[in-house]
Scaffold this active site. Structure first.
Site, PDB file in Angstrom:
ATOM      1  N   SER A   7     -29.757  -1.740 149.020  1.00 48.43           N
ATOM      2  CA  SER A   7     -28.353  -1.356 149.178  1.00 48.43           C
ATOM      3  C   SER A   7     -28.112  -0.894 150.610  1.00 48.43           C
ATOM      4  O   SER A   7     -28.692   0.109 151.050  1.00 48.43           O
ATOM      5  CB  SER A   7     -27.998  -0.224 148.221  1.00 48.43           C
ATOM      6  OG  SER A   7     -26.772   0.362 148.643  1.00 48.43           O
ATOM      7  N   HIS A  32     -27.395  -5.870 148.582  1.00 43.24           N
ATOM      8  CA  HIS A  32     -26.471  -5.175 147.671  1.00 43.24           C
ATOM      9  C   HIS A  32     -25.454  -4.401 148.511  1.00 43.24           C
ATOM     10  O   HIS A  32     -25.826  -3.537 149.320  1.00 43.24           O
ATOM     11  CB  HIS A  32     -27.262  -4.231 146.753  1.00 43.24           C
ATOM     12  CG  HIS A  32     -26.434  -3.549 145.716  1.00 43.24           C
ATOM     13  ND1 HIS A  32     -26.078  -4.152 144.525  1.00 43.24           N
ATOM     14  CD2 HIS A  32     -25.868  -2.311 145.695  1.00 43.24           C
ATOM     15  CE1 HIS A  32     -25.335  -3.320 143.807  1.00 43.24           C
ATOM     16  NE2 HIS A  32     -25.196  -2.192 144.496  1.00 43.24           N
ATOM     17  N   ASP A  34     -22.088  -2.061 148.598  1.00 47.04           N
ATOM     18  CA  ASP A  34     -21.326  -1.110 147.789  1.00 47.04           C
ATOM     19  C   ASP A  34     -19.958  -0.816 148.388  1.00 47.04           C
ATOM     20  O   ASP A  34     -19.858  -0.182 149.440  1.00 47.04           O
ATOM     21  CB  ASP A  34     -22.115   0.203 147.678  1.00 47.04           C
ATOM     22  CG  ASP A  34     -23.343   0.049 146.807  1.00 47.04           C
ATOM     23  OD1 ASP A  34     -23.185  -0.325 145.634  1.00 47.04           O
ATOM     24  OD2 ASP A  34     -24.456   0.294 147.305  1.00 47.04           O
ATOM     25  N   MET A  36     -16.472   1.140 148.034  1.00 44.19           N
ATOM     26  CA  MET A  36     -15.889   2.320 147.366  1.00 44.19           C
ATOM     27  C   MET A  36     -14.511   2.618 147.925  1.00 44.19           C
ATOM     28  O   MET A  36     -14.309   2.547 149.140  1.00 44.19           O
ATOM     29  CB  MET A  36     -16.781   3.542 147.597  1.00 44.19           C
ATOM     30  CG  MET A  36     -18.211   3.336 147.143  1.00 44.19           C
ATOM     31  SD  MET A  36     -19.192   4.792 147.507  1.00 44.19           S
ATOM     32  CE  MET A  36     -20.806   4.245 146.972  1.00 44.19           C
ATOM     33  N   HIS A  65     -20.840  -5.015 144.966  1.00 43.36           N
ATOM     34  CA  HIS A  65     -20.582  -4.087 143.858  1.00 43.36           C
ATOM     35  C   HIS A  65     -19.293  -3.337 144.166  1.00 43.36           C
ATOM     36  O   HIS A  65     -19.277  -2.443 145.005  1.00 43.36           O
ATOM     37  CB  HIS A  65     -21.794  -3.130 143.759  1.00 43.36           C
ATOM     38  CG  HIS A  65     -21.652  -2.048 142.753  1.00 43.36           C
ATOM     39  ND1 HIS A  65     -22.480  -0.946 142.728  1.00 43.36           N
ATOM     40  CD2 HIS A  65     -20.778  -1.866 141.712  1.00 43.36           C
ATOM     41  CE1 HIS A  65     -22.137  -0.149 141.738  1.00 43.36           C
ATOM     42  NE2 HIS A  65     -21.099  -0.673 141.115  1.00 43.36           N
ATOM     43  N   MET A  67     -16.611  -0.700 143.528  1.00 40.24           N
ATOM     44  CA  MET A  67     -16.297   0.549 142.827  1.00 40.24           C
ATOM     45  C   MET A  67     -14.867   0.903 143.198  1.00 40.24           C
ATOM     46  O   MET A  67     -14.612   1.874 143.937  1.00 40.24           O
ATOM     47  CB  MET A  67     -17.292   1.645 143.248  1.00 40.24           C
ATOM     48  CG  MET A  67     -18.668   1.465 142.616  1.00 40.24           C
ATOM     49  SD  MET A  67     -19.967   2.356 143.494  1.00 40.24           S
ATOM     50  CE  MET A  67     -20.410   1.107 144.692  1.00 40.24           C
ATOM     51  N   MET A 136     -25.451   1.221 135.969  1.00 40.52           N
ATOM     52  CA  MET A 136     -25.589   2.404 136.823  1.00 40.52           C
ATOM     53  C   MET A 136     -26.614   3.355 136.218  1.00 40.52           C
ATOM     54  O   MET A 136     -26.512   3.726 135.040  1.00 40.52           O
ATOM     55  CB  MET A 136     -24.244   3.137 136.968  1.00 40.52           C
ATOM     56  CG  MET A 136     -23.151   2.343 137.673  1.00 40.52           C
ATOM     57  SD  MET A 136     -23.629   1.592 139.232  1.00 40.52           S
ATOM     58  CE  MET A 136     -24.184   3.017 140.172  1.00 40.52           C
ATOM     59  N   PHE A 142     -22.315   7.712 145.379  1.00 48.77           N
ATOM     60  CA  PHE A 142     -23.194   8.192 146.448  1.00 48.77           C
ATOM     61  C   PHE A 142     -24.595   7.614 146.309  1.00 48.77           C
ATOM     62  O   PHE A 142     -25.071   7.408 145.185  1.00 48.77           O
ATOM     63  CB  PHE A 142     -23.294   9.725 146.410  1.00 48.77           C
ATOM     64  CG  PHE A 142     -21.958  10.397 146.522  1.00 48.77           C
ATOM     65  CD1 PHE A 142     -21.376  10.625 147.769  1.00 48.77           C
ATOM     66  CD2 PHE A 142     -21.256  10.753 145.380  1.00 48.77           C
ATOM     67  CE1 PHE A 142     -20.121  11.212 147.869  1.00 48.77           C
ATOM     68  CE2 PHE A 142     -19.989  11.351 145.474  1.00 48.77           C
ATOM     69  CZ  PHE A 142     -19.425  11.577 146.723  1.00 48.77           C
ATOM     70  N   GLY A 144     -28.768   8.129 147.136  1.00 48.72           N
ATOM     71  CA  GLY A 144     -29.694   9.265 147.189  1.00 48.72           C
ATOM     72  C   GLY A 144     -29.678  10.196 145.993  1.00 48.72           C
ATOM     73  O   GLY A 144     -30.180  11.313 146.078  1.00 48.72           O
ATOM     74  N   ASP A 174     -29.081   0.176 139.198  1.00 51.34           N
ATOM     75  CA  ASP A 174     -28.511   0.661 140.452  1.00 51.34           C
ATOM     76  C   ASP A 174     -28.425   2.189 140.483  1.00 51.34           C
ATOM     77  O   ASP A 174     -27.624   2.787 139.771  1.00 51.34           O
ATOM     78  CB  ASP A 174     -27.104   0.050 140.618  1.00 51.34           C
ATOM     79  CG  ASP A 174     -26.520   0.325 141.987  1.00 51.34           C
ATOM     80  OD1 ASP A 174     -27.217   0.895 142.842  1.00 51.34           O
ATOM     81  OD2 ASP A 174     -25.338  -0.033 142.192  1.00 51.34           O
ATOM     82  N   GLY A 175     -29.270   2.771 141.347  1.00 52.12           N
ATOM     83  CA  GLY A 175     -29.208   4.210 141.584  1.00 52.12           C
ATOM     84  C   GLY A 175     -30.521   4.912 141.301  1.00 52.12           C
ATOM     85  O   GLY A 175     -31.049   4.833 140.195  1.00 52.12           O
ATOM     86  N   GLY A 176     -31.060   5.555 142.311  1.00 46.77           N
ATOM     87  CA  GLY A 176     -32.266   6.367 142.135  1.00 46.77           C
ATOM     88  C   GLY A 176     -33.538   5.591 141.845  1.00 46.77           C
ATOM     89  O   GLY A 176     -34.496   6.150 141.307  1.00 46.77           O
ATOM     90  N   GLY A 196     -31.532   1.832 147.745  1.00 47.16           N
ATOM     91  CA  GLY A 196     -30.924   2.226 149.009  1.00 47.16           C
ATOM     92  C   GLY A 196     -31.858   3.110 149.805  1.00 47.16           C
ATOM     93  O   GLY A 196     -32.580   2.654 150.694  1.00 47.16           O
TER      94      GLY A 196
END
Ligand code: DX5
Ligand code: ZN
Length: 215
Positions: A7, A32, A34, A36, A65, A67, A136, A142, A144, A174-176, A196
């Site tokens: 990301s 990827h 993002d 927003m 993606h 958002m 997600m 966000f 991190g 997606d995420g963490g 990311g």
């Protein structure tokens, strides 16, 4: 073997060309991206203009993606900017079926992104029509953040739904995502790992991508 989608939200934007070059030389499969809007999510990132520059810097798949609210207003702009896959949030789309048809008629692959609290069963009537579920594993907005462990149960549930309906949709997490939790995510049934901070903040991003690729 996983599909790895770094990301660029975590990239150094003042050195975007160098970041793209690094990804091009790496084993990364997708970029990827993002988007927003500060309305659907409490943060603003970038839009089609930046994606157009990134598109010119890579031949890899551009996985966008969204958002944002009212994604139908911008689908064409993202196609023109070079998106290969366009994902919209189920929570942002009262006319989701129409959004999916629009994305496909523009010649892109259609993805649906789903927040951690939204039941997997709400994908039942569109799953056969889509190419990707962006699940997600944090609340969007966000980079991190920490991976929500319950996601693993949701991946298994989605894998069953995909099998039952004969859908060709890939499961993207997606995420963490980290080198430590990637195995459990893939074992649960995921296809695509978005990463990311794990990639861009690591001492050796290319090597980290290779590590993620092995799962
Ligand atoms: C969050 C974004 C993610 C984010 C992931 O709203 O959709 O793609 O960039 O970042 P990490 O991997 O750092 O959690
Ligand atoms: Zn994302």
């Amino acid at each position: 073997m996983s599909i790895v989608a770094p990301s660029l939200l975590a990239a150094n934007f003042i050195n975007l060309e160098a970041e793209c070059k690094m990804l091009n030389e790496s084993e990364a499969d997708w970029f990827h991206l993002d988007v927003m809007d500060g309305r659907f999510v409490p943060n603003i990132s970038f839009g089609p203009m930046i994606i157009e520059f990134i598109r010119k810097s890579t031949t890899k798949v551009c996985d966008v993606h969204l958002m944002i609210l009212e994604p139908e207003k911008y689908a064409e702009a993202f196609k023109k900017a070079g998106a290969d896959i366009l994902s919209v949030h189920i929570e942002a789309c009262p006319h989701l079926h129409r959004n999916i048809q629009q994305i496909k008629s523009l010649g892109m692959q259609a993805g649906v992104a789903i927040n951690p609290h939204t039941p997997i069963s709400s994908l039942k009537d569109v799953i056969a029509d889509i190419d990707l579920v962006c699940m997600m594993s944090v609340n969007p907005g966000f980079g991190g953040q920490s991976f929500i462990p319950h996601t693993l149960t949701r991946i298994k549930e989605l894998r069953i739904l995909i099998k039952e309906t004969g859908s060709k949709a890939k499961i993207e997490i997606d995420g963490g995502v980290t080198v430590e939790n990637a195995k459990s995510i893939m074992d649960a049934g995921a296809d695509v790992l978005v990463a990311g901070n794990t990639v861009f903040k690591s001492a050796n991003p290319k090597e980290t991508i290779s590590l993620l690729k092995k799962f």
